[in-house]
Design a protein around this motif. Structure first.
Motif, PDB file in Angstrom:
ATOM      1  N   ASP A  15      27.773  41.049  42.158  1.00 15.32           N
ATOM      2  CA  ASP A  15      28.699  40.183  42.884  1.00 15.32           C
ATOM      3  C   ASP A  15      29.717  40.932  43.739  1.00 15.32           C
ATOM      4  O   ASP A  15      30.460  40.319  44.496  1.00 15.32           O
ATOM      5  CB  ASP A  15      29.462  39.293  41.889  1.00 15.32           C
ATOM      6  N   PHE A  16      29.783  42.253  43.589  1.00 17.65           N
ATOM      7  CA  PHE A  16      30.770  43.004  44.375  1.00 17.65           C
ATOM      8  C   PHE A  16      30.365  43.059  45.847  1.00 17.65           C
ATOM      9  O   PHE A  16      29.177  43.067  46.173  1.00 17.65           O
ATOM     10  CB  PHE A  16      30.921  44.432  43.831  1.00 17.65           C
ATOM     11  N   LYS A  17      31.380  43.124  46.722  1.00 21.86           N
ATOM     12  CA  LYS A  17      31.126  43.238  48.165  1.00 21.86           C
ATOM     13  C   LYS A  17      30.270  44.477  48.423  1.00 21.86           C
ATOM     14  O   LYS A  17      30.528  45.536  47.826  1.00 21.86           O
ATOM     15  CB  LYS A  17      32.447  43.456  48.900  1.00 21.86           C
ATOM     16  N   ALA A  18      29.307  44.358  49.364  1.00 26.97           N
ATOM     17  CA  ALA A  18      28.393  45.480  49.630  1.00 26.97           C
ATOM     18  C   ALA A  18      29.155  46.743  50.044  1.00 26.97           C
ATOM     19  O   ALA A  18      28.838  47.848  49.596  1.00 26.97           O
ATOM     20  CB  ALA A  18      27.387  45.082  50.694  1.00 26.97           C
ATOM     21  N   ALA A  19      30.201  46.576  50.871  1.00 23.89           N
ATOM     22  CA  ALA A  19      30.938  47.755  51.352  1.00 23.89           C
ATOM     23  C   ALA A  19      31.650  48.449  50.192  1.00 23.89           C
ATOM     24  O   ALA A  19      31.697  49.681  50.114  1.00 23.89           O
ATOM     25  CB  ALA A  19      31.943  47.343  52.416  1.00 23.89           C
ATOM     26  N   PHE A  20      32.194  47.642  49.269  1.00 27.38           N
ATOM     27  CA  PHE A  20      32.882  48.187  48.091  1.00 27.38           C
ATOM     28  C   PHE A  20      31.872  48.909  47.195  1.00 27.38           C
ATOM     29  O   PHE A  20      32.110  50.024  46.718  1.00 27.38           O
ATOM     30  CB  PHE A  20      33.571  47.031  47.344  1.00 27.38           C
ATOM     31  N   LEU A  21      30.705  48.279  47.034  1.00 25.90           N
ATOM     32  CA  LEU A  21      29.621  48.864  46.228  1.00 25.90           C
ATOM     33  C   LEU A  21      29.255  50.247  46.770  1.00 25.90           C
ATOM     34  O   LEU A  21      29.200  51.237  46.036  1.00 25.90           O
ATOM     35  CB  LEU A  21      28.413  47.925  46.293  1.00 25.90           C
ATOM     36  N   GLU A  22      29.058  50.297  48.084  1.00 24.30           N
ATOM     37  CA  GLU A  22      28.648  51.558  48.702  1.00 24.30           C
ATOM     38  C   GLU A  22      29.735  52.631  48.529  1.00 24.30           C
ATOM     39  O   GLU A  22      29.441  53.775  48.197  1.00 24.30           O
ATOM     40  CB  GLU A  22      28.345  51.318  50.187  1.00 24.30           C
ATOM     41  N   ILE A  69      47.178  25.288  37.008  1.00 21.43           N
ATOM     42  CA  ILE A  69      47.644  26.144  38.113  1.00 21.43           C
ATOM     43  C   ILE A  69      46.818  27.430  38.180  1.00 21.43           C
ATOM     44  O   ILE A  69      46.559  28.058  37.151  1.00 21.43           O
ATOM     45  CB  ILE A  69      49.128  26.528  37.882  1.00 21.43           C
ATOM     46  N   LEU A  70      46.437  27.812  39.402  1.00 21.32           N
ATOM     47  CA  LEU A  70      45.727  29.080  39.612  1.00 21.32           C
ATOM     48  C   LEU A  70      46.560  29.951  40.546  1.00 21.32           C
ATOM     49  O   LEU A  70      47.009  29.488  41.600  1.00 21.32           O
ATOM     50  CB  LEU A  70      44.351  28.811  40.239  1.00 21.32           C
ATOM     51  N   ILE A  71      46.778  31.201  40.138  1.00 20.90           N
ATOM     52  CA  ILE A  71      47.568  32.113  40.977  1.00 20.90           C
ATOM     53  C   ILE A  71      46.677  33.282  41.385  1.00 20.90           C
ATOM     54  O   ILE A  71      46.151  33.999  40.529  1.00 20.90           O
ATOM     55  CB  ILE A  71      48.815  32.636  40.213  1.00 20.90           C
ATOM     56  N   LEU A  72      46.511  33.449  42.692  1.00 17.17           N
ATOM     57  CA  LEU A  72      45.691  34.553  43.212  1.00 17.17           C
ATOM     58  C   LEU A  72      46.603  35.675  43.704  1.00 17.17           C
ATOM     59  O   LEU A  72      47.827  35.522  43.753  1.00 17.17           O
ATOM     60  CB  LEU A  72      44.810  34.059  44.364  1.00 17.17           C
ATOM     61  N   GLY A  73      45.987  36.788  44.116  1.00 19.44           N
ATOM     62  CA  GLY A  73      46.760  37.913  44.653  1.00 19.44           C
ATOM     63  C   GLY A  73      47.172  37.651  46.098  1.00 19.44           C
ATOM     64  O   GLY A  73      46.631  36.756  46.761  1.00 19.44           O
ATOM     65  N   TYR A  86      32.438  33.297  45.531  1.00 17.53           N
ATOM     66  CA  TYR A  86      33.690  32.598  45.236  1.00 17.53           C
ATOM     67  C   TYR A  86      33.455  31.209  44.658  1.00 17.53           C
ATOM     68  O   TYR A  86      34.206  30.746  43.825  1.00 17.53           O
ATOM     69  CB  TYR A  86      34.555  32.487  46.497  1.00 17.53           C
ATOM     70  N   MET A  87      32.388  30.548  45.145  1.00 19.18           N
ATOM     71  CA  MET A  87      32.121  29.184  44.705  1.00 19.18           C
ATOM     72  C   MET A  87      31.982  29.150  43.178  1.00 19.18           C
ATOM     73  O   MET A  87      32.621  28.359  42.488  1.00 19.18           O
ATOM     74  CB  MET A  87      30.839  28.696  45.360  1.00 19.18           C
ATOM     75  N   GLU A  88      31.152  30.066  42.695  1.00 13.60           N
ATOM     76  CA  GLU A  88      30.892  30.157  41.255  1.00 13.60           C
ATOM     77  C   GLU A  88      32.191  30.490  40.491  1.00 13.60           C
ATOM     78  O   GLU A  88      32.487  29.915  39.447  1.00 13.60           O
ATOM     79  CB  GLU A  88      29.907  31.317  41.093  1.00 13.60           C
ATOM     80  N   ILE A  89      32.975  31.416  41.073  1.00 11.32           N
ATOM     81  CA  ILE A  89      34.191  31.877  40.389  1.00 11.32           C
ATOM     82  C   ILE A  89      35.256  30.768  40.369  1.00 11.32           C
ATOM     83  O   ILE A  89      35.839  30.469  39.325  1.00 11.32           O
ATOM     84  CB  ILE A  89      34.736  33.164  41.061  1.00 11.32           C
ATOM     85  N   PHE A  90      35.472  30.112  41.522  1.00  9.68           N
ATOM     86  CA  PHE A  90      36.483  29.045  41.552  1.00  9.68           C
ATOM     87  C   PHE A  90      36.068  27.869  40.668  1.00  9.68           C
ATOM     88  O   PHE A  90      36.898  27.205  40.064  1.00  9.68           O
ATOM     89  CB  PHE A  90      36.738  28.572  42.992  1.00  9.68           C
ATOM     90  N   LYS A  91      34.759  27.624  40.606  1.00  8.80           N
ATOM     91  CA  LYS A  91      34.255  26.536  39.750  1.00  8.80           C
ATOM     92  C   LYS A  91      34.577  26.883  38.293  1.00  8.80           C
ATOM     93  O   LYS A  91      35.009  26.035  37.518  1.00  8.80           O
ATOM     94  CB  LYS A  91      32.743  26.405  39.984  1.00  8.80           C
ATOM     95  N   PHE A 145      46.061  33.364  35.924  1.00  6.87           N
ATOM     96  CA  PHE A 145      46.422  34.410  36.880  1.00  6.87           C
ATOM     97  C   PHE A 145      45.153  35.203  37.143  1.00  6.87           C
ATOM     98  O   PHE A 145      44.599  35.795  36.209  1.00  6.87           O
ATOM     99  CB  PHE A 145      47.466  35.375  36.286  1.00  6.87           C
ATOM    100  N   CYS A 146      44.673  35.192  38.377  1.00  5.80           N
ATOM    101  CA  CYS A 146      43.544  36.065  38.704  1.00  5.80           C
ATOM    102  C   CYS A 146      43.940  36.759  39.999  1.00  5.80           C
ATOM    103  O   CYS A 146      43.582  36.336  41.098  1.00  5.80           O
ATOM    104  CB  CYS A 146      42.245  35.293  38.855  1.00  5.80           C
ATOM    105  N   ARG A 147      44.711  37.802  39.848  1.00 12.22           N
ATOM    106  CA  ARG A 147      45.351  38.422  41.003  1.00 12.22           C
ATOM    107  C   ARG A 147      44.752  39.798  41.271  1.00 12.22           C
ATOM    108  O   ARG A 147      44.598  40.612  40.369  1.00 12.22           O
ATOM    109  CB  ARG A 147      46.866  38.534  40.761  1.00 12.22           C
ATOM    110  N   ASN A 148      44.384  40.001  42.520  1.00  7.96           N
ATOM    111  CA  ASN A 148      43.860  41.297  42.955  1.00  7.96           C
ATOM    112  C   ASN A 148      42.576  41.681  42.226  1.00  7.96           C
ATOM    113  O   ASN A 148      42.352  42.846  41.901  1.00  7.96           O
ATOM    114  CB  ASN A 148      44.948  42.372  42.802  1.00  7.96           C
ATOM    115  N   VAL A 149      41.778  40.684  41.938  1.00  9.15           N
ATOM    116  CA  VAL A 149      40.453  40.887  41.331  1.00  9.15           C
ATOM    117  C   VAL A 149      39.390  40.450  42.349  1.00  9.15           C
ATOM    118  O   VAL A 149      38.438  41.177  42.624  1.00  9.15           O
ATOM    119  CB  VAL A 149      40.307  40.052  40.030  1.00  9.15           C
ATOM    120  N   LEU A 150      39.609  39.274  42.945  1.00  5.40           N
ATOM    121  CA  LEU A 150      38.587  38.719  43.848  1.00  5.40           C
ATOM    122  C   LEU A 150      38.396  39.538  45.121  1.00  5.40           C
ATOM    123  O   LEU A 150      37.341  39.457  45.745  1.00  5.40           O
ATOM    124  CB  LEU A 150      38.951  37.275  44.237  1.00  5.40           C
ATOM    125  N   ILE A 151      39.402  40.319  45.501  1.00  4.85           N
ATOM    126  CA  ILE A 151      39.271  41.111  46.737  1.00  4.85           C
ATOM    127  C   ILE A 151      38.042  42.023  46.705  1.00  4.85           C
ATOM    128  O   ILE A 151      37.549  42.419  47.738  1.00  4.85           O
ATOM    129  CB  ILE A 151      40.498  42.025  47.040  1.00  4.85           C
TER     130      ILE A 151
END
Ligand SMILES: C[S@@+](CC[C@H](N)C(=O)[O-])C[C@H]1O[C@@H](n2cnc3c(N)ncnc32)[C@H](O)[C@@H]1O
Length: 271
Positions: A27-34, A238-242, A222-227, A209-215
């Protein structure tokens, strides 16, 4: 190497990590993975992906190390102070007054070394002290080392930059040198677990609190995660993002309304 050759090898690396460690890095972004793979290649003195794949396929320790390389633990007490001010002055008083809860349940998702759940615990301790309302915090992270450090709750002076003197005296025990340990009345409210957020089954949280994880994650996930978050929250939860994360242009808008855009504070919509 062409882009398609790189993609093929990245797929093989993903599969190797999954087979060897049972952990999922899909699930990690391809650029981050690389970037993280290149970081591990450099540590191992390897200059091409094929060679790194060979190392991975024969070395379980490297597969574990690569998985851990996706866990970036940078964190702070009361990170982005304006967010905590909003929580203290608006969100928490509203939650207690409107929903008349007896226990406030909070999930600190991707808690790293504990600064976030301890900030939540201090905030709730102060907000609830004159009321007959309790609180419990569940905190998780995929990084076992971070969770172990969180449980110890020992920090250096430099880590306490956002903690004023009054709170420092009240909530921290001074140890040797420049170290401080969080006091047990604050730490006892938190249950830590070394587990991936997608494997959490509880459904009772008033705040997540899910802060500075989804980046670090691919927007398609995101659909799966927000669901998952919507399912884990109580009504109007309440949901708090970064600060660098938002629901803009994602499925999140269907599940949550934006309460405070600047602070990235969202509320679950009624079903
Ligand atoms: C940059 S830190 C953020 C810490 C804290 N939430 C904050 O905002 O200061 C991100 C943390 O999320 C954790 N993480 C990443 N993916 C995760 C997942 N799927 N489940 C649980 N934790 C995860 C990482 O291991 C890392 O410790």
């Amino acid at each position: 190497m062409t882009e398609s050759e790189i993609n093929t090898i990245l797929d093989k690396i993903r599969m190797e990590v999954r087979t060897k460690t049972g952990k999922n890095i899909d699930d990690f972004k391809a650029a981050f993975l690389e970037r993280r793979i290149r970081y591990r290649m450099e540590i191992n003195g390897i200059v091409n992906f094929d060679e790194y794949l060979k190392l991975l396929s024969t070395n379980l320790e490297e597969a574990n190390n690569l998985y851990l390389a996706f866990s970036i633990n940078v964190t702070q007490f009361f990170r982005d102070p304006h967010v905590w001010e909003k929580l203290e002055k608006e969100i928490i008083p509203n939650l207690i007054n409107k929903s008349k809860v007896h226990t406030v349940y909070v999930w600190s998702c991707g808690c790293a070394t504990g600064e976030e759940p301890y900030s939540v615990s201090i905030t709730l301790n102060e907000a609830l002290k004159s009321r007959d309302v309790k609180y419990e915090i569940f905190a998780n992270d995929i990084n076992l080392d971070a969770i172990s450090r969180a449980k110890k709750g020992i920090y250096r002076d430099a880590n306490l930059a956002n903690i004023n003197t009054e709170r420092r005296v009240k909530y921290f025990q001074k140890l040797e040198y420049d170290q401080y340990q969080i006091k047990s009345n604050i730490s006892n409210q938190i249950k830590y677990e070394n587990i991936d957020m997608m494997r959490i089954a509880e459904k009772k949280f008033h705040m997540i609190f899910c802060r500075n994880v989804l980046i670090y994650y691919d927007k398609q996930r995101y659909m799966e995660i927000f669901k998952k978050f919507a399912d884990s929250l109580t009504e109007n939860g309440i949901l708090i993002l970064g600060q660098n994360e938002s629901m803009f242009g994602t499925i999140g808008n269907k599940l949550f309304s934006t309460l405070y855009p600047k602070e990235r504070i969202y509320q679950k919509r009624e079903e």
